[in-house]
Design a protein around this motif. Structure first.
Motif, PDB file in Angstrom:
ATOM      1  N   GLN A   4       0.846  -1.172   0.000  1.00 45.91           N
ATOM      2  CA  GLN A   4       0.000   0.000   0.000  1.00 45.91           C
ATOM      3  C   GLN A   4       0.887   1.228   0.000  1.00 45.91           C
ATOM      4  N   SER A 113     -11.866   1.095  -1.441  1.00 44.01           N
ATOM      5  CA  SER A 113     -10.408   1.180  -1.358  1.00 44.01           C
ATOM      6  C   SER A 113      -9.880   2.345  -2.175  1.00 44.01           C
ATOM      7  N   ASN A 141      -2.732  -2.312  -6.574  1.00 47.85           N
ATOM      8  CA  ASN A 141      -4.109  -2.428  -6.102  1.00 47.85           C
ATOM      9  C   ASN A 141      -5.045  -2.936  -7.197  1.00 47.85           C
ATOM     10  N   ARG A 234      -7.581  -6.099   3.582  1.00 47.27           N
ATOM     11  CA  ARG A 234      -7.168  -6.844   2.402  1.00 47.27           C
ATOM     12  C   ARG A 234      -7.517  -8.340   2.552  1.00 47.27           C
TER      13      ARG A 234
END
Length: 294
Positions: A4, A113, A141, A234
């Motif tokens: 991330q 997200s 992602n 996640r």
């Protein structure tokens, strides 16, 4: 790469160079906006929910998996969404998507997200985020979200086909147990990642805290509590898509990434910048991710 965007560091002098644990994506200690990087990130992340919708609802996923010789859960039969669960939520905008509830939940996770990470960059991060980092984080992602979408629509891996079914409280909507558990973990993880980032930004914005390490709020629980939150949501995303096995793989990957890379980068940065203050903070807050566990 980190799984991330790494958390924003505190304000102060330029960051020391990292050695031995890889290269950080963020220009730590460089406190200036990067309009091109921000625009790149917002643009690429905003495309992801559209891509996931194409995979889940417009046949992109079905076409690819069929070419690979895999069986896919049909979306429609006689014009009606195929699912043992009701897809009507009572919310006109959502129902207009005409998706079975498990696919709708996964699409909502992808959208959430995106919103969360754009909020992180524009509202809680102060450090420079160049276009290269924006592209890398966005690509990661999108790949992970797409893999989850493929897991959900494949008959071999879909969490939507798991039993038992559970009823969502206050509604007549029913979903599989992995979908329900994954959705709850997603919400908890999102909160556990976002709240401490807001707390840190407020702490560092206060003039009386200049030069201090943020130990307020959830930062008194664990030194990298936002990483824990990311891992939880996640994992929930993976469970809601592909069930328990997929969730375990996702959890193991992110725990390994944080434990052996991201935390090392942050520890090196904070040690070089704060010295004994960081040593004392680690004494006061001994847990890295999960209080009482690790």
């Amino acid at each position: 790469m980190s799984s991330q965007p790494p958390p924003p560091a505190t304000t102060g002098d330029a960051a020391p160079k990292h050695t031995g644990v890889g290269k950080d994506l963020i220009q730590r200690g460089v406190y200036k906006p990067n309009p091109l990087g921000t625009a790149t990130f917002i643009g690429l992340r905003s495309l992801d929910p559209l891509l996931q919708y194409q995979i889940l609802a417009r046949g992109w996923g079905t076409s690819l998996l069929t070419k690979l010789g895999l069986t896919v859960i049909p979306l429609y039969a006689s014009g009606t969404p195929v699912s043992t669960m009701m897809h009507e939520t009572g919310i006109r905008l959502l129902d207009s998507l005409n998706l079975p509830l498990p696919r709708l939940i996964l699409l909502a996770m992808a959208t959430g997200s995106t919103i969360k990470q754009i909020f992180w960059l524009t509202c809680t991060s102060k450090e420079e985020f160049p276009p290269s980092a924006a592209a890398s984080v966005s690509a990661y992602n999108t790949v992970v979200n797409s893999l989850a979408s493929f897991l959900l629509i494949s008959t071999a891996t879909s969490a939507a086909l798991s039993t038992p079914l559970v009823t969502i409280p206050g509604t007549s909507l029913r979903v599989s147990l992995p979908t329900a558990v994954g959705a709850v973990m997603y919400v908890i993880g999102m909160a556990l990642e976002t709240v401490p980032e807001i707390q840190r930004r407020r702490f560092k914005d206060a003039p009386e805290n200049k030069g201090k390490i943020c130990d307020a709020g959830l930062w008194g629980w664990a030194r990298h509590v936002n990483y824990a939150g990311y891992t939880i949501w996640r994992t929930g995303y993976g469970i809601a898509a592909g069930g328990w096995t997929a969730g375990a793989v996702v959890a193991a990957w992110h725990l390994w990434t944080f434990a052996f890379r991201s935390i090392g980068l942050m520890d090196e940065y904070m040690s070089g910048r704060y010295g004994e203050k960081w040593v004392q903070y680690k004494r006061d807050v001994p847990w890295m991710l999960f209080p009482g566990i690790y």
